[in-house]
Each structure stands twice: as C-alpha cells, then as structure tokens.
Design a protein around this motif. Sequence first.
Motif, mmCIF file in Angstrom:
data_model
loop_
_atom_site.group_PDB
_atom_site.id
_atom_site.type_symbol
_atom_site.label_atom_id
_atom_site.label_comp_id
_atom_site.label_asym_id
_atom_site.label_seq_id
_atom_site.Cartn_x
_atom_site.Cartn_y
_atom_site.Cartn_z
ATOM 1 N N SER A 35 37.670 44.614 38.637
ATOM 2 C CA SER A 35 39.019 44.907 38.139
ATOM 3 C C SER A 35 40.059 44.982 39.247
ATOM 4 O O SER A 35 41.256 44.941 38.976
ATOM 5 C CB SER A 35 39.019 46.217 37.351
ATOM 6 O OG SER A 35 38.694 47.307 38.197
ATOM 7 N N GLY A 36 39.589 45.131 40.491
ATOM 8 C CA GLY A 36 40.522 45.236 41.607
ATOM 9 C C GLY A 36 41.142 46.608 41.757
ATOM 10 O O GLY A 36 42.181 46.756 42.392
ATOM 11 N N ALA B 282 37.378 55.477 42.496
ATOM 12 C CA ALA B 282 37.878 56.787 42.080
ATOM 13 C C ALA B 282 38.727 56.665 40.812
ATOM 14 O O ALA B 282 38.674 57.531 39.936
ATOM 15 C CB ALA B 282 38.683 57.433 43.203
ATOM 16 N N SER B 283 39.471 55.577 40.690
ATOM 17 C CA SER B 283 40.274 55.359 39.474
ATOM 18 C C SER B 283 39.372 55.120 38.267
ATOM 19 O O SER B 283 39.651 55.623 37.175
ATOM 20 C CB SER B 283 41.217 54.164 39.661
ATOM 21 O OG SER B 283 42.170 54.443 40.659
ATOM 22 N N ILE B 284 38.296 54.372 38.456
ATOM 23 C CA ILE B 284 37.339 54.142 37.377
ATOM 24 C C ILE B 284 36.742 55.482 36.952
ATOM 25 O O ILE B 284 36.632 55.789 35.758
ATOM 26 C CB ILE B 284 36.210 53.182 37.815
ATOM 27 C CG1 ILE B 284 36.770 51.838 38.256
ATOM 28 C CG2 ILE B 284 35.156 53.040 36.722
ATOM 29 C CD1 ILE B 284 37.453 51.034 37.196
ATOM 30 N N ASN B 285 36.381 56.290 37.930
ATOM 31 C CA ASN B 285 35.798 57.604 37.653
ATOM 32 C C ASN B 285 36.762 58.469 36.849
ATOM 33 O O ASN B 285 36.366 59.108 35.873
ATOM 34 C CB ASN B 285 35.410 58.286 38.965
ATOM 35 C CG ASN B 285 34.716 59.607 38.733
ATOM 36 O OD1 ASN B 285 35.378 60.631 38.582
ATOM 37 N ND2 ASN B 285 33.399 59.580 38.699
ATOM 38 N N VAL C 284 41.391 47.175 34.245
ATOM 39 C CA VAL C 284 40.041 47.507 33.798
ATOM 40 C C VAL C 284 39.767 46.835 32.458
ATOM 41 O O VAL C 284 38.684 46.278 32.238
ATOM 42 C CB VAL C 284 39.846 49.040 33.722
ATOM 43 C CG1 VAL C 284 38.539 49.397 33.033
ATOM 44 C CG2 VAL C 284 39.902 49.645 35.128
ATOM 45 N N GLN C 285 40.734 46.855 31.564
ATOM 46 C CA GLN C 285 40.549 46.195 30.268
ATOM 47 C C GLN C 285 40.281 44.707 30.460
ATOM 48 O O GLN C 285 39.370 44.150 29.831
ATOM 49 C CB GLN C 285 41.764 46.395 29.369
ATOM 50 C CG GLN C 285 41.592 45.737 28.005
ATOM 51 C CD GLN C 285 42.682 46.069 27.016
ATOM 52 O OE1 GLN C 285 43.379 47.073 27.149
ATOM 53 N NE2 GLN C 285 42.842 45.220 26.023
ATOM 54 N N ARG C 286 41.033 44.042 31.333
ATOM 55 C CA ARG C 286 40.810 42.613 31.569
ATOM 56 C C ARG C 286 39.402 42.362 32.111
ATOM 57 O O ARG C 286 38.733 41.404 31.710
ATOM 58 C CB ARG C 286 41.863 42.053 32.524
ATOM 59 C CG ARG C 286 43.218 41.834 31.887
ATOM 60 C CD ARG C 286 44.154 41.047 32.786
ATOM 61 N NE ARG C 286 44.398 41.695 34.064
ATOM 62 C CZ ARG C 286 45.325 42.621 34.295
ATOM 63 N NH1 ARG C 286 46.108 43.021 33.309
ATOM 64 N NH2 ARG C 286 45.485 43.128 35.500
ATOM 65 N N ALA C 287 38.948 43.214 33.028
ATOM 66 C CA ALA C 287 37.604 43.053 33.592
ATOM 67 C C ALA C 287 36.533 43.235 32.511
ATOM 68 O O ALA C 287 35.551 42.491 32.476
ATOM 69 C CB ALA C 287 37.386 44.040 34.742
ATOM 70 N N ARG D 268 33.782 40.460 30.469
ATOM 71 C CA ARG D 268 32.350 40.684 30.219
ATOM 72 C C ARG D 268 32.022 40.663 28.728
ATOM 73 O O ARG D 268 30.907 40.980 28.327
ATOM 74 C CB ARG D 268 31.918 42.011 30.822
ATOM 75 C CG ARG D 268 31.780 41.942 32.332
ATOM 76 C CD ARG D 268 31.231 43.256 32.843
ATOM 77 N NE ARG D 268 30.778 43.144 34.205
ATOM 78 C CZ ARG D 268 29.507 42.980 34.565
ATOM 79 N NH1 ARG D 268 28.568 42.904 33.650
ATOM 80 N NH2 ARG D 268 29.177 42.904 35.833
ATOM 81 N N GLY D 269 33.005 40.326 27.873
ATOM 82 C CA GLY D 269 32.735 40.172 26.448
ATOM 83 C C GLY D 269 33.123 41.345 25.574
ATOM 84 O O GLY D 269 32.927 41.310 24.366
ATOM 85 N N VAL D 270 33.680 42.400 26.147
ATOM 86 C CA VAL D 270 34.110 43.551 25.349
ATOM 87 C C VAL D 270 35.389 43.172 24.617
ATOM 88 O O VAL D 270 36.289 42.558 25.195
ATOM 89 C CB VAL D 270 34.349 44.792 26.247
ATOM 90 C CG1 VAL D 270 34.926 45.952 25.438
ATOM 91 C CG2 VAL D 270 33.061 45.197 26.936
ATOM 92 N N ARG D 271 35.466 43.517 23.332
ATOM 93 C CA ARG D 271 36.686 43.280 22.549
ATOM 94 C C ARG D 271 37.307 44.618 22.196
ATOM 95 O O ARG D 271 36.637 45.512 21.683
ATOM 96 C CB ARG D 271 36.351 42.508 21.274
ATOM 97 C CG ARG D 271 35.946 41.086 21.562
ATOM 98 C CD ARG D 271 35.654 40.279 20.326
ATOM 99 N NE ARG D 271 36.609 40.503 19.251
ATOM 100 C CZ ARG D 271 36.304 40.399 17.967
ATOM 101 N NH1 ARG D 271 35.076 40.090 17.595
ATOM 102 N NH2 ARG D 271 37.207 40.609 17.044
ATOM 103 N N PHE D 272 38.596 44.756 22.473
ATOM 104 C CA PHE D 272 39.328 45.978 22.163
ATOM 105 C C PHE D 272 40.026 45.797 20.825
ATOM 106 O O PHE D 272 40.684 44.794 20.581
ATOM 107 C CB PHE D 272 40.354 46.284 23.262
ATOM 108 C CG PHE D 272 39.705 46.758 24.531
ATOM 109 C CD1 PHE D 272 39.649 48.108 24.828
ATOM 110 C CD2 PHE D 272 39.130 45.858 25.408
ATOM 111 C CE1 PHE D 272 39.032 48.553 25.984
ATOM 112 C CE2 PHE D 272 38.509 46.291 26.576
ATOM 113 C CZ PHE D 272 38.460 47.641 26.857
#
Length: 77
Positions: free
Chosen positions: A13-14, A18-21, A37-40, A44-48
């Motif tokens: 996600s770049g 710590a931000s992910i945490n 994070v949503q784009r990353a 990987r195949g996750v749909r929001f």
Amino acid sequence: MLGITQEELAEESGVGRASINRLERGMEGKTRTRDAVQRALEARGVRFIGASKDSAGGVLLPPDPARPAALEATRPD
C-alpha cells in the motif's frame, strides 16, 4: 483473513506498518492512508461494499484457492 502480514500490506500500500496497525485497532487514519490500503486490498481481490439504506456495508473476500480442492476431495463419486 488474507494470510498476509502488516509488513506485506504496508509495502503493497505504500504506507507505514504503524499506520496499518492503527487501522487494525480501529483508529480512523488519514483518508489517503485508508485509500491506499483499500487499493492494495482490492488488488488482492477484496471487494468493498458501500453502505446503503438497507445495509451497513462490508467486504467480500476473494475465493480461497484451497476451498475447491477440499470440496472435491470430499465429494462422493
């Protein structure tokens, strides 16, 4: 649920680990961080699924590649 580490998601996600945490702990986070994070995750195949008057929204996970093989292995012939 995807079997990836915070470090992997941070790299993809770049954003910093710590931000992910912080996001995983339910903290709001910056819009650009959430978007990255949503784009990353979408890569990987996750749909929001957005919220609507009938639904709170959510996510759909990609199919588990192990699932079809496991079902085939238990299917009676």
